[in-house]
Design a protein around this motif. Structure first.
Motif, short mmCIF file in Angstrom:
data_model
loop_
_atom_site.label_atom_id
_atom_site.label_comp_id
_atom_site.label_asym_id
_atom_site.label_seq_id
_atom_site.Cartn_x
_atom_site.Cartn_y
_atom_site.Cartn_z
N LYS A 63 0.84 -1.20 0.00
CA LYS A 63 0.00 0.00 0.00
C LYS A 63 0.87 1.26 0.00
CE LYS A 63 -3.49 -2.48 2.70
NZ LYS A 63 -4.21 -2.54 4.00
N PRO A 64 1.65 1.48 -1.06
CA PRO A 64 2.56 2.65 -1.08
C PRO A 64 1.82 3.98 -1.03
CG PRO A 64 2.46 1.62 -3.24
CD PRO A 64 1.76 0.69 -2.30
N CYS A 112 9.03 13.79 11.72
CA CYS A 112 8.69 13.34 10.37
C CYS A 112 9.55 14.12 9.37
CB CYS A 112 7.20 13.56 10.10
SG CYS A 112 6.56 12.60 8.73
N THR A 113 10.80 13.72 9.26
CA THR A 113 11.75 14.43 8.43
C THR A 113 11.50 14.16 6.94
OG1 THR A 113 13.28 12.59 8.71
CG2 THR A 113 13.53 14.45 10.20
N LYS A 114 12.05 15.03 6.11
CA LYS A 114 11.87 14.88 4.66
C LYS A 114 12.65 13.68 4.17
CE LYS A 114 12.28 17.41 0.31
NZ LYS A 114 12.69 18.69 -0.35
N MET A 115 12.01 12.87 3.34
CA MET A 115 12.64 11.67 2.83
C MET A 115 13.43 11.98 1.55
SD MET A 115 9.67 8.76 3.24
CE MET A 115 10.80 7.43 2.85
N LEU A 116 14.46 11.20 1.32
CA LEU A 116 15.18 11.29 0.05
C LEU A 116 14.27 10.78 -1.06
CD1 LEU A 116 18.69 9.91 1.13
CD2 LEU A 116 18.03 12.30 0.76
N GLU A 117 14.38 11.37 -2.22
CA GLU A 117 13.51 11.01 -3.35
C GLU A 117 13.56 9.51 -3.63
OE1 GLU A 117 10.60 12.02 -5.99
OE2 GLU A 117 11.64 13.40 -4.64
N ASP A 118 14.75 8.92 -3.54
CA ASP A 118 14.90 7.50 -3.84
C ASP A 118 14.28 6.60 -2.79
OD1 ASP A 118 16.23 8.13 -6.14
OD2 ASP A 118 18.24 7.87 -5.30
N ASP A 119 13.98 7.15 -1.59
CA ASP A 119 13.42 6.33 -0.51
C ASP A 119 11.89 6.36 -0.49
OD1 ASP A 119 15.94 5.67 0.33
OD2 ASP A 119 16.07 7.29 1.80
N ILE A 120 11.29 7.24 -1.30
CA ILE A 120 9.84 7.35 -1.32
C ILE A 120 9.24 6.20 -2.11
CG2 ILE A 120 7.88 8.78 -2.03
CD1 ILE A 120 9.65 11.23 -1.69
N ALA A 121 8.26 5.52 -1.54
CA ALA A 121 7.63 4.38 -2.20
C ALA A 121 6.95 4.83 -3.49
CB ALA A 121 6.61 3.73 -1.27
N VAL A 122 7.13 4.07 -4.54
CA VAL A 122 6.54 4.40 -5.85
C VAL A 122 5.11 3.91 -5.88
CG1 VAL A 122 6.71 4.05 -8.34
CG2 VAL A 122 8.79 4.23 -6.96
N GLU A 123 4.19 4.81 -6.19
CA GLU A 123 2.77 4.47 -6.24
C GLU A 123 2.39 3.99 -7.65
OE1 GLU A 123 0.33 7.64 -4.79
OE2 GLU A 123 1.80 8.23 -3.28
N LYS A 124 1.28 3.32 -7.71
CA LYS A 124 0.78 2.82 -9.00
C LYS A 124 0.57 3.96 -9.98
CE LYS A 124 -2.96 0.01 -10.96
NZ LYS A 124 -4.21 -0.74 -10.66
N ALA A 125 0.07 5.09 -9.47
CA ALA A 125 -0.20 6.24 -10.34
C ALA A 125 1.07 6.82 -10.92
CB ALA A 125 -0.96 7.31 -9.55
N ASP A 126 2.23 6.55 -10.27
CA ASP A 126 3.49 7.07 -10.78
C ASP A 126 4.03 6.26 -11.95
OD1 ASP A 126 3.48 9.01 -8.81
OD2 ASP A 126 4.56 7.75 -7.39
#
Length: 451
Positions: free
Chosen positions: A173-174, A204-218
């Protein structure tokens, strides 16, 4: 002259007096101020090198603070000054921590809920401060409350939040994980405000772009119906056995032919329908929070006019909403979520409420928004550029402002030149013609008789 402050100095005189602590056993900087009213206050004062003035810090009043206890506190404060630390900042942090330690995550959320649901004045009316609280925010906090409800706010760390985030992602459930993290970030910013200070830093610190879970819509562009699927969908909605009320099915058709969101279609009011256009008040507009957003006026092609004609031939023609909700909802319209469930539900689902439209028609994973996307695809194939299609879809412009053509003053109500002034009128008429060709519908006007 400094004196060794003892309880014998705690006497109310005829005027205010200030004593400075001194002597072999005294603490430099400790001061006592007495008043004729019998109020005795202890202070610690020292020279501030940056200002060249003396800073005074309240320690407390007698009898809660005795001379001996006040002297011990003054000694501690003197140690901070000697170490180059700010007494004000140190006290501020200590007070915030003490307050945070006394507030649990559940208690802070309860206060946040009151804050979000408090009615405030907006340009579109008096509404809750966070209009999506009951539909989105409250649900997003379900898991965090289960995990941390009884914990003190100050105990929750970035590690705890990352653990929760990864647990939700691991469940496949990303999108939900990203939403929960975003809501938590906003919540902790609220908790840091000077009026609350339940936390001193946002865990709740800002995440690195590469660590953000990829959603289906992406990764997927979404569904676009083929010509055969469009015919199946359109004519299938006309069958009596098709799931859903006739009005619900007409709402889906209207979304296809007007390219409006289903959430906007269900909010159409009878008084806002004109022969050539329909007005969506600012309260119904998705991008209403933009400072320059205005009510949207969408031109109506012939198919749209025929659909709305049939809509108001069903039930009370003088009702407020084109698509009223169930009787138990009172004077409310249908919901976008309800239309989505009507499309998606299946008899194989746990606790199902019957067959859904997609299952009935044999269509795979078609959502209400796919109808809007399909209409846009038809316009693209008819040769319209992205800018025009964006205007028809009432998208915001690149600078995040509402597209000018969606504002009432830009839609000329009377045709004063040979071609339509609003490019969307021709675009929607061309969409009308293309849909009629795909669906095999007559191009002659169809009159709908009132019931």
């Amino acid at each position: 002259m400094p004196v060794f402050i003892t309880e014998k100095h705690l006497v109310a005189g005829s005027e205010r007096k200030t004593y400075s602590d001194g002597g072999p056993k005294g603490q430099k900087g400790l001061a006592l101020r007495t008043t004729p009213n019998g109020v005795f206050t202890f202070y610690y004062q020292h020279l501030n090198p940056s200002t060249g003035k003396r800073d005074w810090h309240v320690i407390g009043t007698y009898p809660e603070w005795t001379p001996a206890r006040a002297r011990a506190e003054a000694t501690r404060l003197a140690g901070l000054v000697a170490g180059g630390k700010s007494i004000k900042l140190t006290r501020r942090v200590a007070a915030a921590l003490a307050r945070a330690e006394g507030v649990t995550f559940q208690q802070a959320f309860d206060e946040y809920a009151d804050y979000c649901t408090e009615l405030v004045d907006r340009r579109w009316g008096r509404v809750p401060r966070k209009e999506t609280f009951d539909k989105n925010i409250r649900y997003a906090f379900t898991r965090p409350l289960e995990w941390w409800g009884k914990r003190a706010m100050c105990e929750i760390t970035s590690g705890d939040i990352n653990e929760l985030y990864k647990a939700i992602v691991a469940e496949g459930k990303p999108a939900q994980a990203n939403n929960v993290r975003g809501q938590l970030g906003t919540f902790f910013v609220w908790a840091m405000h000077d009026d609350r200070k339940y936390v001193t830093a946002n865990p709740c610190t800002k995440m690195l772009e590469d660590d953000i879970a990829v959603e289906k819509a992406d990764t997927e562009d979404g569904r676009v119906l083929t010509a055969d699927e469009l015919r199946t969908f359109w004519h299938g909605l006309d069958r009596k056995a098709c799931p859903g009320s006739r009005l619900a099915r007409l709402a889906l058709k209207l979304s296809l032919v007007t390219v409006l969101r289903t959430g906007e279609c269900v909010k159409i009011e009878r008084e806002n329908v004109r022969p050539e256009s329909v007005t969506l008040p600012l309260a119904a507009v998705k991008g209403r929070r933009s400072k320059k957003a205005r009510s949207v006026i969408q031109p109506l092609n012939r198919l749209a006019r025929e659909i709305l004609g049939e809509v108001f031939s069903i039930g009370d023609p003088n009702r407020r909403w084109a698509f009223p909700g169930k009787e138990e909802r009172g004077d409310e319209h249908m919901t976008q979520q309800g239309l989505g469930r009507l499309m998606a539900r299946r008899t194989t689902h746990k606790g199902h409420q019957g067959e859904g439209i997609c299952e009935y028609l044999g269509l795979e994973d078609v959502t209400p928004h796919d109808l809007r996307r399909t209409a846009a695809c038809i316009l693209e194939q008819l040769g319209y550029d992205d800018k025009t299609i964006g205007k028809v879809m009432t998208h915001k412009t690149a600078d995040k402002e509402a597209a000018p053509v969606t504002r009432e003053r830009y839609l000329v109500p009377v045709q004063i030149i040979a071609r339509p002034v609003d490019v969307r009128v021709k675009a929607l008429d061309d969409l009308d013609a293309a849909l009629r060709e795909i669906l095999g519908l007559s191009s002659k006007p169809r009159l709908v008789k009132a019931a």
